[in-house]
Scaffold this motif. Structure first.
Motif, PDB file in Angstrom:
ATOM      1  N   VAL A 246       0.840  -1.190   0.000  1.00  0.00           N
ATOM      2  CA  VAL A 246       0.000   0.000   0.000  1.00  0.00           C
ATOM      3  C   VAL A 246       0.876   1.241   0.000  1.00  0.00           C
ATOM      4  O   VAL A 246       1.778   1.381   0.820  1.00  0.00           O
ATOM      5  N   ASP A 247       0.612   2.138  -0.942  1.00  0.00           N
ATOM      6  CA  ASP A 247       1.280   3.437  -0.972  1.00  0.00           C
ATOM      7  C   ASP A 247       0.181   4.499  -0.921  1.00  0.00           C
ATOM      8  O   ASP A 247      -0.862   4.290  -0.314  1.00  0.00           O
ATOM      9  N   GLU A 248       0.400   5.626  -1.534  1.00  0.00           N
ATOM     10  CA  GLU A 248      -0.633   6.658  -1.579  1.00  0.00           C
ATOM     11  C   GLU A 248      -1.790   6.193  -2.463  1.00  0.00           C
ATOM     12  O   GLU A 248      -1.596   5.884  -3.635  1.00  0.00           O
ATOM     13  N   LEU A 249      -2.995   6.128  -1.889  1.00  0.00           N
ATOM     14  CA  LEU A 249      -4.174   5.687  -2.625  1.00  0.00           C
ATOM     15  C   LEU A 249      -5.242   6.761  -2.566  1.00  0.00           C
ATOM     16  O   LEU A 249      -5.408   7.431  -1.538  1.00  0.00           O
ATOM     17  N   ASP A 250      -5.967   6.915  -3.668  1.00  0.00           N
ATOM     18  CA  ASP A 250      -7.130   7.791  -3.602  1.00  0.00           C
ATOM     19  C   ASP A 250      -8.282   7.010  -2.964  1.00  0.00           C
ATOM     20  O   ASP A 250      -8.164   5.827  -2.646  1.00  0.00           O
ATOM     21  N   ARG A 251      -9.390   7.691  -2.777  1.00  0.00           N
ATOM     22  CA  ARG A 251     -10.489   7.076  -2.039  1.00  0.00           C
ATOM     23  C   ARG A 251     -11.017   5.825  -2.740  1.00  0.00           C
ATOM     24  O   ARG A 251     -11.284   4.796  -2.101  1.00  0.00           O
ATOM     25  N   GLU A 252     -11.162   5.883  -4.051  1.00  0.00           N
ATOM     26  CA  GLU A 252     -11.689   4.736  -4.799  1.00  0.00           C
ATOM     27  C   GLU A 252     -10.748   3.544  -4.705  1.00  0.00           C
ATOM     28  O   GLU A 252     -11.185   2.405  -4.521  1.00  0.00           O
ATOM     29  N   GLN A 253      -9.438   3.797  -4.808  1.00  0.00           N
ATOM     30  CA  GLN A 253      -8.464   2.714  -4.686  1.00  0.00           C
ATOM     31  C   GLN A 253      -8.452   2.132  -3.285  1.00  0.00           C
ATOM     32  O   GLN A 253      -8.301   0.914  -3.113  1.00  0.00           O
ATOM     33  N   ALA A 254      -8.608   3.001  -2.278  1.00  0.00           N
ATOM     34  CA  ALA A 254      -8.624   2.512  -0.897  1.00  0.00           C
ATOM     35  C   ALA A 254      -9.830   1.605  -0.648  1.00  0.00           C
ATOM     36  O   ALA A 254      -9.721   0.570   0.021  1.00  0.00           O
ATOM     37  N   VAL A 255     -10.976   1.980  -1.197  1.00  0.00           N
ATOM     38  CA  VAL A 255     -12.174   1.142  -1.052  1.00  0.00           C
ATOM     39  C   VAL A 255     -11.968  -0.202  -1.748  1.00  0.00           C
ATOM     40  O   VAL A 255     -12.337  -1.262  -1.208  1.00  0.00           O
ATOM     41  N   ALA A 256     -11.358  -0.181  -2.932  1.00  0.00           N
ATOM     42  CA  ALA A 256     -11.101  -1.426  -3.660  1.00  0.00           C
ATOM     43  C   ALA A 256     -10.153  -2.325  -2.884  1.00  0.00           C
ATOM     44  O   ALA A 256     -10.355  -3.540  -2.805  1.00  0.00           O
ATOM     45  N   MET A 257      -9.117  -1.732  -2.282  1.00  0.00           N
ATOM     46  CA  MET A 257      -8.171  -2.537  -1.525  1.00  0.00           C
ATOM     47  C   MET A 257      -8.842  -3.157  -0.299  1.00  0.00           C
ATOM     48  O   MET A 257      -8.650  -4.341   0.017  1.00  0.00           O
ATOM     49  N   ASP A 258      -9.635  -2.377   0.420  1.00  0.00           N
ATOM     50  CA  ASP A 258     -10.322  -2.907   1.598  1.00  0.00           C
ATOM     51  C   ASP A 258     -11.228  -4.076   1.224  1.00  0.00           C
ATOM     52  O   ASP A 258     -11.275  -5.089   1.938  1.00  0.00           O
ATOM     53  N   ALA A 259     -11.945  -3.943   0.111  1.00  0.00           N
ATOM     54  CA  ALA A 259     -12.835  -5.021  -0.316  1.00  0.00           C
ATOM     55  C   ALA A 259     -12.041  -6.258  -0.711  1.00  0.00           C
ATOM     56  O   ALA A 259     -12.429  -7.392  -0.386  1.00  0.00           O
ATOM     57  N   PHE A 260     -10.937  -6.079  -1.401  1.00  0.00           N
ATOM     58  CA  PHE A 260     -10.113  -7.207  -1.820  1.00  0.00           C
ATOM     59  C   PHE A 260      -9.543  -7.941  -0.609  1.00  0.00           C
ATOM     60  O   PHE A 260      -9.570  -9.169  -0.528  1.00  0.00           O
TER      61      PHE A 260
END
Length: 637
Positions: A246-260
């Motif tokens: 995990v590096d700098e993520l925007d909100r959409e990427q952060a949501v995708a990572m949490d779901a994954f």
């Protein structure tokens, strides 16, 4: 496969009287009787006896050339020379319709594929290529994951504290829990150190490790689900764990990572600098520990075991100056060993080896700093400074504080008694061009350090919390090599502390406190510059160890600056430093005038004269919104 094909033949001849009971010699009597790869497939994906035979039938279509005619005979259609679900339901052991559903193992894990899902029972049934190679004993990463995942190998050894962290990660991966099975969050340190710890943990658990950048995760839910299932299948087949970086993520990427991460049912490590806030359970959190002095010494000694010319004293100086992660220390050692010849290694040329190690350490440490500040190659020496003895004495004292840290703090024990505020901090106060940056350059050269100029006006942000984030990036990057940090334009952040009237006032004070806290803890030298010392709050000044005033140079000092700024090789005619010193400008402007005058003389093809200096001085004064007075230039031409 022979028994499955025999059932197809029996169905073709209508001789299979009871398909619920296989023949005594059929491999489907128990998973333990099949080949190891098939047994693992059945066990890991929970296949029923019927689903197991479907896999074998699809494999036979790829491996046995007689399978096509046999399927055509069994289906009663000469054109249907391939397995189908309808044939499997009619001919194989203990058939059940639920095996065809998308949520059943065969299709959920994509063990088999349908040529046309609109014709569920009559279309061709294929075995996924990855599954076929797995059954044949040829494991590899699914080609659909190439470019997205990369293999991470475990280093030969780790420092003891890293080993302990790896054991904690391995225990979390093995044990799991009801809310976060087989999952662990690894935070702190640098990206490579976290990967090394995770790789050692996976290796200790009998797993490989693959890394995936969180920013590469699909934000589309359907694509992300397909990727998750594909990886989970791979994790079982290889077997392997996944490292999500995990590096700098925007909100959409952060949501995708949490779901994954939440959907993962296989060993997974989330690697990040800081713990990420999330409403979803993340499993056990393991922090990358800071290496103590003895551990760092062990890492450096191991990296330089092929360079015997380095003494323990040399190594301790490197440990005191640099705070590099183990993988970068190994890079430094490899670079030095490569530069030294075999004769030098054997001859014990310690000074050369120590110098090479220092320069290689600086090269590794400055990685990532160039984008945060302006690096100045420190070429100036004490002779270039024109300051009163009082200022020079303080500057030399600052150098002594940095150079003798190891002796005073570690050997003499002051670190244990003082515990905090051990960083060397200084404030350089004076007008523009009075020599503040030049003094920092002289000290950087004396200490053998990089000099990075950080413009605080660019670091300060109007958004709450962003200034601290920017300052943290600067200090974290600089900690690797203890560079001399020169924070220019401190007035952008410092000032008279006003009453806290709103949240912005309160956060402005927090930003100043954070900067001073990091300066006090910084292992290198941190210097602030200001043009308005009187504007700084005295409470902040008390937290700075050294304050050096750079006064506007008097006429004698200006004459000395003129003498030093004009090279001996320059062709001059009638240049008088005493007359030039009547210009009431600081050292920075003196250098500008001297250089501009030299270019004017060179353009004419003659020698540098006072008339060239006069023209250059007029240009400099226009820049300063000032006018030359007759007394300043009287008698020049």
């Amino acid at each position: 496969m022979a028994s499955v094909l025999a059932r197809i033949d029996a169905h073709a001849q209508h001789t299979d009287g009871d398909r619920t009971r296989p023949p005594a010699d059929d491999a489907s009597q128990g998973a333990a009787t099949g080949p190891a790869a098939l047994t693992a497939l059945v066990s890991c994906f929970g296949l029923s006896a019927f689903e197991r035979e479907v896999v074998l039938l699809a494999a036979a279509a790829e491996l046995d050339p007689t399978t096509g005619p046999r399927c055509a005979a069994a289906s009663g259609d000469p054109a249907r020379t391939h397995p189908t679900f309808s044939l499997a339901l009619a001919a194989l052991t203990e058939p059940h319709w639920s095996a065809l559903t998308p949520v059943a193992p065969l299709r959920h894990w994509r063990l088999v594929e349908l040529d046309d899902e609109t014709r569920l029972t009559s279309c061709r049934l294929r075995l996924d290529e990855r599954i076929l190679h797995f059954l044949l004993g040829s494991p590899y990463l699914d080609a659909r994951l190439h470019g997205l995942l990369r293999r991470t190998t475990a280093p030969a050894d780790l420092p003891p504290s890293y080993e302990r962290a790896a054991r904690r990660v391995a225990a979390a991966l093995a044990g799991g829990g009801p809310y976060a099975p087989l999952r662990v969050e690894l935070v702190g340190g640098d990206l490579r150190s976290r990967a090394d710890i995770a790789a050692v943990a996976a290796h200790g658990s009998g797993l490989g490790l693959y890394a995936l950048a969180a920013a590469d995760l699909p934000t589309d839910p359907a694509e992300r689900d397909r990727l998750a299932r594909l990886w989970q299948r791979e994790a079982v087949l290889l077997p392997a764990a996944l490292l999500v970086e995990v590096d700098e993520l925007d909100r959409e990427q952060a949501v995708a990572m949490d779901a994954f991460v939440a959907s993962a049912g296989v060993p997974l490590v989330v690697s990040s600098l800081d713990p990420r806030p999330s409403a979803r359970p993340r499993g056990e959190r393991v922090s990358v520990p800071a290496l103590d002095a003895e551990e760092q010494l062990g890492v450096w000694a191991d990296a330089f075991r092929d360079v015997p010319a380095l003494s323990e004293h040399d190594l301790r100086e490197l440990v005191e100056q640099f705070s590099l992660p183990p993988h970068l220390v190994r890079s430094v050692g490899a670079a030095v060993a490569g530069e030294l010849s075999g004769g030098e290694l054997a001859g014990g040329n310690g000074s050369d080896a120590a110098g090479l190690a220092w320069r290689a350490g600086l090269a590794e440490a400055r990685t990532g700093m160039d984008e945060l500040g302006r690096r100045i190659e420190p070429d100036a020496s004490w002779d270039d400074l024109v300051l009163a003895e009082r200022q020079l004495r303080i500057l030399r004292e600052i150098v002594a504080h940095v150079r003798q840290r190891a002796t005073v703090y570690q050997e003499w024990g002051f670190e244990a008694t003082l515990r905090r505020g051990l960083g060397v901090t200084a404030l350089f106060a004076g007008g523009s061009g009075t020599g503040k940056t030049l003094a920092a350059e002289v000290m950087a050269r004396e200490l053998g350090l990089d000099l990075f100029v950080i413009d605080l006006s660019q670091v300060v942000s109007k958004y709450i919390g962003e200034t601290e984030k920017n300052l943290r990036r600067v200090f974290d990057a600089a900690e690797r090599g203890g560079a001399l940090l020169l924070f220019d334009e401190a007035d952008a952040l410092f000032g008279k502390r006003s009453e806290v009237k709103d949240s912005h006032d309160r956060y402005a004070n927090l930003e100043v406190s954070y900067l001073l806290m990091r300066m006090e803890a910084y292992r290198g030298l941190a210097v602030l510059t200001t043009n308005m010392k009187q504007a700084l709050d005295t409470a902040f000044l008390r937290r700075i160890r050294f304050v050096v005033d750079f006064p506007f140079p008097g006429e004698a000092e200006r004459a000395e600056i003129w003498r030093r700024v004009l090279p001996a090789r320059a062709p001059t005619k009638g240049i008088d430093p005493a007359q030039l010193a009547r210009l009431t400008v600081a050292g920075g402007s003196i250098r500008n005038i001297a250089l501009s005058g030299a270019f004017l003389a060179a353009e004419e093809g003659g020698r540098l004269q006072m008339r060239h200096m006069l023209e250059a001085a007029r240009t400099e004064y226009l820049k300063l919104d000032r006018s030359l007075t007759p007394s300043e230039v009287d008698g020049w031409v």
